[in-house]
Design an enzyme around this catalytic site. Sequence first.
Site, PDB file in Angstrom:
ATOM      1  N   GLY A 192       0.547  13.371   3.617  1.00 49.12           N
ATOM      2  CA  GLY A 192      -0.041  14.301   2.435  1.00 49.12           C
ATOM      3  C   GLY A 192      -1.684  14.324   2.394  1.00 49.12           C
ATOM      4  CG  ASN A 193      -3.614  16.926   0.668  1.00 51.68           C
ATOM      5  OD1 ASN A 193      -3.982  17.287  -0.539  1.00 51.68           O
ATOM      6  ND2 ASN A 193      -2.744  17.966   1.239  1.00 51.68           N
TER       7      ASN A 193
END
Length: 219
Positions: free
Chosen positions: A21-22
């Site tokens: 993810g980020n």
Amino acid sequence: MRVLITAGPTYEPIDPVRFIGNRSTGKMGYALAEAFAARGADVTMVSGPTQLHIQHPRIEVIAVQTADEMYAAAAKIAPQADVWVFAAAVADYKPRSMATNKIKKDGDTLTLELVKNIDIAATLGKQKRPEQFSVGFALETNDEEAHARAKLQRKNFDLIVLNSLRDAGAGFGHDTNKVTLLTAGGQMTIFELKPKAEVARDIVQTVLASLSAISTPHA
Ligand code: CTP
């Protein structure tokens, strides 16, 4: 007016309990949804996982996890929308396949093979009709204007919102943002550091002004 917004990060599963993810919080996309709705637009926001909640009669939120899910949902809405805003921080790559079972820590190293995700903005950009208006974001660290202009062309945007990571308080995780707006027509407007809600109002104002300029051409 109907507006499609993509917002937040995407999560790309590695196995049943892990993902890539980020750090996108989704704040800019959610602020844009509020700002468009406040100007009377009907908004559909396709959102990756965020901590944010929105309750507004004119805003529908479609919750997704992965880039593929975000694309599928956005592609359904896009033909009926007058304005597209791609505010999501889509993961550029995803694991080639998701492990069915939780990966055990058998070896000292682990190699994941990643494959490129679909570019949602660029793919939909190819089907954009002349009366539709597409807005993209660019987060850059160097040669900001040149990179943003290249992205604007490559993804068929009409307007691009440029964030420079060199500006303190701009971009991911902050409640403020400092943006430069670049139009396909070559105009550039540099804004001050402001709360994201105000940045959203500036962007919406620019979109609405551009649309009314298109629909009422000079004789
Ligand atoms: N975007 C998208 N789908 C992707 C990647 C990006 O819709 N798979 C959209 C973003 O929402 C944003 C714009 O495209 O509006 C710019 O994304 P960015 O990742 O900065 O650009 P890239 O083309 O991936 O270029 P690079 O990462 O090399 O800077």
